[in-house]
Scaffold this motif. Structure first.
Motif, PDB file in Angstrom:
ATOM      1  N   VAL A 120       5.411  -7.704  -7.913  1.00 29.96           N
ATOM      2  CA  VAL A 120       4.984  -7.103  -6.619  1.00 29.96           C
ATOM      3  C   VAL A 120       3.653  -6.268  -6.784  1.00 29.96           C
ATOM      4  N   GLN A 121       2.544  -6.561  -6.345  1.00 28.73           N
ATOM      5  CA  GLN A 121       1.368  -5.754  -6.361  1.00 28.73           C
ATOM      6  C   GLN A 121       1.337  -4.620  -5.240  1.00 28.73           C
ATOM      7  N   TYR A 122       0.990  -3.341  -5.699  1.00 29.03           N
ATOM      8  CA  TYR A 122       1.064  -2.287  -4.640  1.00 29.03           C
ATOM      9  C   TYR A 122      -0.564  -1.505  -4.807  1.00 29.03           C
ATOM     10  N   THR A 123      -0.698  -0.845  -3.803  1.00 28.69           N
ATOM     11  CA  THR A 123      -1.828  -0.202  -3.836  1.00 28.69           C
ATOM     12  C   THR A 123      -1.677   1.555  -3.705  1.00 28.69           C
ATOM     13  N   ALA A 183       0.954  -1.099   0.103  1.00 29.17           N
ATOM     14  CA  ALA A 183      -0.085  -0.054  -0.030  1.00 29.17           C
ATOM     15  C   ALA A 183       0.957   1.050   0.056  1.00 29.17           C
ATOM     16  N   VAL A 184       0.531   2.138  -0.750  1.00 29.18           N
ATOM     17  CA  VAL A 184       1.307   3.524  -1.100  1.00 29.18           C
ATOM     18  C   VAL A 184       0.472   4.672  -0.576  1.00 29.18           C
ATOM     19  N   SER A 185       0.885   5.294   0.380  1.00 33.33           N
ATOM     20  CA  SER A 185      -0.029   6.659   0.747  1.00 33.33           C
ATOM     21  C   SER A 185       0.625   7.835   0.283  1.00 33.33           C
ATOM     22  N   CYS A 186      -0.067   8.977   0.289  1.00 33.62           N
ATOM     23  CA  CYS A 186       0.587  10.146  -0.182  1.00 33.62           C
ATOM     24  C   CYS A 186       1.779  10.439   0.677  1.00 33.62           C
ATOM     25  N   ALA A 187       2.003   9.955   1.754  1.00 29.35           N
ATOM     26  CA  ALA A 187       3.101  10.076   2.321  1.00 29.35           C
ATOM     27  C   ALA A 187       4.500   9.145   2.186  1.00 29.35           C
ATOM     28  N   PHE A 198       7.641  -0.782 -13.869  1.00 29.98           N
ATOM     29  CA  PHE A 198       6.357  -0.818 -13.082  1.00 29.98           C
ATOM     30  C   PHE A 198       5.212  -0.475 -14.184  1.00 29.98           C
ATOM     31  N   ILE A 199       4.121  -1.050 -13.733  1.00 28.72           N
ATOM     32  CA  ILE A 199       2.893  -0.947 -14.564  1.00 28.72           C
ATOM     33  C   ILE A 199       1.928  -0.194 -13.575  1.00 28.72           C
ATOM     34  N   ASP A 200       1.409   0.884 -13.694  1.00 29.20           N
ATOM     35  CA  ASP A 200       0.743   1.772 -12.796  1.00 29.20           C
ATOM     36  C   ASP A 200      -0.582   2.083 -13.412  1.00 29.20           C
ATOM     37  N   ILE A 201      -1.470   1.772 -12.755  1.00 28.35           N
ATOM     38  CA  ILE A 201      -2.987   2.022 -13.077  1.00 28.35           C
ATOM     39  C   ILE A 201      -3.527   3.194 -12.363  1.00 28.35           C
ATOM     40  N   ARG A 202      -4.167   4.176 -12.986  1.00 28.24           N
ATOM     41  CA  ARG A 202      -4.412   5.279 -12.517  1.00 28.24           C
ATOM     42  C   ARG A 202      -5.953   5.611 -12.785  1.00 28.24           C
ATOM     43  N   GLN A 203      -7.082   5.579 -11.893  1.00 27.98           N
ATOM     44  CA  GLN A 203      -8.295   5.758 -12.268  1.00 27.98           C
ATOM     45  C   GLN A 203      -9.040   7.004 -11.282  1.00 27.98           C
ATOM     46  N   ARG A 204      -9.231   8.162 -12.135  1.00 30.80           N
ATOM     47  CA  ARG A 204      -9.812   9.218 -11.440  1.00 30.80           C
ATOM     48  C   ARG A 204     -11.305   9.662 -11.239  1.00 30.80           C
ATOM     49  N   LEU A 230      -3.285  -8.557 -16.358  1.00 37.62           N
ATOM     50  CA  LEU A 230      -3.553  -7.595 -15.444  1.00 37.62           C
ATOM     51  C   LEU A 230      -4.864  -6.506 -15.557  1.00 37.62           C
ATOM     52  N   GLY A 231      -5.777  -6.331 -14.564  1.00 35.69           N
ATOM     53  CA  GLY A 231      -6.869  -5.899 -14.867  1.00 35.69           C
ATOM     54  C   GLY A 231      -7.245  -4.940 -13.517  1.00 35.69           C
ATOM     55  N   ALA A 232      -8.067  -3.763 -13.912  1.00 30.17           N
ATOM     56  CA  ALA A 232      -8.887  -3.009 -12.871  1.00 30.17           C
ATOM     57  C   ALA A 232     -10.208  -2.327 -13.679  1.00 30.17           C
ATOM     58  N   ALA A 233     -11.203  -2.991 -12.837  1.00 33.43           N
ATOM     59  CA  ALA A 233     -12.461  -2.263 -13.347  1.00 33.43           C
ATOM     60  C   ALA A 233     -13.267  -1.718 -12.270  1.00 33.43           C
ATOM     61  N   ALA A 234     -13.861  -0.669 -12.287  1.00 37.81           N
ATOM     62  CA  ALA A 234     -14.663  -0.175 -11.305  1.00 37.81           C
ATOM     63  C   ALA A 234     -15.891   0.362 -11.758  1.00 37.81           C
ATOM     64  N   ASN A 235     -17.014   0.332 -11.254  1.00 34.01           N
ATOM     65  CA  ASN A 235     -18.418   0.653 -11.503  1.00 34.01           C
ATOM     66  C   ASN A 235     -18.735   1.738 -10.583  1.00 34.01           C
ATOM     67  N   TRP A 236     -18.898   2.993 -10.514  1.00 32.94           N
ATOM     68  CA  TRP A 236     -19.243   4.112  -9.643  1.00 32.94           C
ATOM     69  C   TRP A 236     -18.191   4.061  -8.645  1.00 32.94           C
ATOM     70  N   GLY A 237     -16.758   3.990  -9.144  1.00 35.88           N
ATOM     71  CA  GLY A 237     -15.630   3.716  -8.150  1.00 35.88           C
ATOM     72  C   GLY A 237     -14.506   3.979  -9.018  1.00 35.88           C
ATOM     73  N   CYS A 238     -13.445   3.599  -8.446  1.00 33.99           N
ATOM     74  CA  CYS A 238     -12.004   3.865  -8.912  1.00 33.99           C
ATOM     75  C   CYS A 238     -11.111   2.945  -8.232  1.00 33.99           C
ATOM     76  N   LYS A 239     -10.089   2.372  -8.922  1.00 36.96           N
ATOM     77  CA  LYS A 239      -9.121   1.503  -8.380  1.00 36.96           C
ATOM     78  C   LYS A 239      -7.675   1.967  -8.722  1.00 36.96           C
ATOM     79  N   ASN A 240      -6.687   2.050  -7.810  1.00 35.71           N
ATOM     80  CA  ASN A 240      -5.544   2.671  -8.163  1.00 35.71           C
ATOM     81  C   ASN A 240      -4.522   1.861  -7.475  1.00 35.71           C
ATOM     82  N   GLY A 241      -3.325   1.814  -8.499  1.00 33.02           N
ATOM     83  CA  GLY A 241      -2.224   0.852  -7.915  1.00 33.02           C
ATOM     84  C   GLY A 241      -1.447   0.184  -9.149  1.00 33.02           C
TER      85      GLY A 241
END
Length: 557
Positions: free
Chosen positions: A161-164, A11-15, A297-303, A203-214
């Motif tokens: 290595v998976q991160y969020t 897990a990666v926080s803004c800090a 790195f493979i980085d997924i961004r959903q805003r 590798l995938g990330a699907a979000a319905n009325w949401g977002c997923k990042n990592g």
């Protein structure tokens, strides 16, 4: 051994706190979002915001906070017996930081943080926590198709290595990780009809009325001082947002670091140009540092919490640059580094092109036999910009940007040429574009070789003109009777035909004029009515004319 096929979740926080606190096969978010206590009070000391961040494959830094100033120590080991303990730091502080070194790679460790503050606050420790040390660097990029089996015959991400990533506002919403099985030939598919580019998983990330990042990263041994090129295929689309809301980044840390926010990482960002389920290219190049380890790195961004975000990534490769012709490159998968030698520069833009990752000058180069051409992005801060007519050697990676295959140059050299440019190919407007290749997407259903990037000559009647800058430059649409639908997606209010950029419009070109023009077939993102991303944009084949001498009015009504 089954344990060697763990899925690592970070897990990666803004800090920039990478806490490895999840179970080996979990894809849940980290328990630490930096805002809530992670441990129950023990004695009179409250331990909270406990976070473990990898410094290397055998070192971690442990950070935490206490509600009262205390000393700092960490007990740790392979079991809850905690056979090791750091030397207690006697300074009384509320924010604590302790480094653990000499750890074994690819192992689970238990730990708890401890402290005291005189008789009023006797020595206390937090509940047990765990972290996972990183796997060793791979001898080469492994599991690039995300189809490798683990010890129990199930698919695994290892050694990825998976991160969020997350923040205090949106929290942690991890990507889906491995998705499948959806082979290219299967009837079943994922969201939006997506099937694997190769194999059955991706590798995938699907979000319905949401977002997923990592994302995921992998450390790889690579000779120091040698260039490497990291490439992937990706699908990205959304519903309810703009292209920048759903994107994929590929990056290389040439120093082997594991922090996805590190400024040493070189990034390229792919966005959903056509918002469809086609697989597009994203890649980046870098020179390995002195340690001889790179991290990809493979980085997924959903805003924003849109109705839908959907991203799939497959076919990851890490290669050396390969010497190749432009024609062979465009008929390949494009999953390798590019070394193009002694080609002619046929066009250079005067204004830089902006992307998420920087600004570039866009040029075009062509094979000597006039069989193929391609666009090149030159970093605006990377050195002298090539000039039309020069011969050029280019080293870099292949990407898709605005529906066009483009070489992202990492280095280049030029030599002057005293010979004229090759004669343009005369083509009819119906032949503009050509069939889709493995590298170059097509904007419309058409046959024949892809002529995107080639220097051609066309003729047609002006059916529309934008002369907002009279006697300077103009953009026109011309038609030779074939009336091609040159819009993706189609816009009924736009006249049919080929867009042409006409420099030095001293004659004031008008609707009804017949013109002949020589230029490069490119693809342009057209925004009829700014501001951007209001829903009227479309992609169109566009002829880029270099000089006023390259076009003229044949007849005028």
């Amino acid at each position: 051994m089954r344990e060697s096929y763990k899925t690592f979740v970070v897990a990666v926080s803004c800090a920039l706190c990478l806490g490895l606190f999840a179970a080996p096969t979990s894809t849940s978010a980290s328990q630490n979002d930096g805002s809530t206590p992670l441990g129950e009070p023990t004695g009179n000391i409250h331990f909270r915001d406990i976070c473990a961040t990898p410094l290397s494959s055998n070192a971690f830094v442990i950070r935490w906070q206490t509600d009262v100033p205390t000393t700092s120590a960490v007990e740790y080991g392979r079991t809850t017996a905690y056979d090791k303990k750091t030397v207690e730091d006697p300074k009384l502080v509320c924010k604590h930081e302790v480094v653990l070194s000499g750890l074994e790679e690819n192992q689970v460790y238990h730990f708890r943080v401890c402290g005291s503050s005189g008789p009023s606050y006797p020595s206390s420790c937090s509940p047990d926590r765990t972290f996972y040390t990183l796997p060793p660097p791979s001898p080469e990029l492994l599991n690039g198709s995300f189809d490798d089996f683990g010890g129990d015959s199930a698919r695994r991400l290892y050694p990825w290595v998976q991160y969020t990533t997350g923040d205090d506002t949106m929290g942690y919403h991890p990507i889906d990780g491995l998705v499948g099985p959806f082979s290219p030939s299967a009837s079943a598919s994922w969201f939006g009809g997506i099937r694997a580019f190769d194999g059955s998983y991706f590798l995938g990330a699907a979000a319905n009325w949401g977002c997923k990042n990592g994302g995921v990263f992998q450390r790889v041994l690579w000779p120091a001082g040698t260039m490497c090129v990291f490439s992937v295929r990706y699908v990205a689309f959304n519903r309810g947002g703009v292209p920048l809301d759903t994107r994929v980044r590929v990056g290389i840390d040439p120093n082997g670091g594991v922090d996805p926010s590190s400024p040493s990482i070189r990034w390229w960002t792919g966005t959903p140009s056509a918002n469809d389920n086609r697989w597009y290219l994203a890649s980046i190049s870098a020179v390995a540092g002195a340690q001889g380890i790179v991290t990809v790195f493979i980085d997924i961004r959903q805003r924003w919490e849109l109705e839908w975000h959907v991203i799939a990534v497959d076919h990851a490769t890490l290669t050396l640059p390969t010497s190749i012709s432009i024609g062979a490159l465009k008929s390949s998968l494009g999953d390798f580094g590019v070394l193009i030698e002694q080609k002619r520069v046929t066009f250079m833009s005067n204004e830089p092109v902006m992307s998420i990752d920087g600004s570039y000058y866009k040029g075009y180069i062509e094979d000597e036999e006039r069989t193929a051409g391609i666009a090149v992005y030159f970093d605006a801060s990377g050195g002298p910009i090539p000039q039309i007519g020069e011969r050029i050697n280019v080293c870099g990676s292949l990407v898709h940007h605005n529906m066009e295959a483009i070489i992202l140059a990492s280095s280049w050299s030029t030599t002057p040429s005293n010979t004229r440019l090759p004669s343009p190919l005369g083509i009819s407007i119906k032949d503009v574009g050509g069939a889709e290749t493995l590298v170059q997407p097509s904007l419309r259903c058409s046959a024949g070789l892809s002529c995107v990037g080639l220097r051609v000559r066309v003729f047609g009647r002006v059916v529309w003109v934008d002369s907002s800058l009279p006697f300077w430059n103009a953009t026109a649409i011309i038609d030779d009777g074939t009336a091609i639908l040159n819009q993706l997606p189609p816009r009924g209010t736009i006249p049919r035909g080929l867009r042409v950029k006409l420099p030095g419009n001293a004659l004031g070109v008008q609707v009804g004029d017949y013109i002949a023009a020589t230029g490069i077939i490119s693809i342009e993102l057209v925004d009829p009515k700014p501001p951007a991303y209001t829903g009227d944009e479309y992609f169109a084949y566009t002829l880029l004319v270099a000089t006023p001498e390259d076009w003229h009015v044949v007849t005028r009504q």
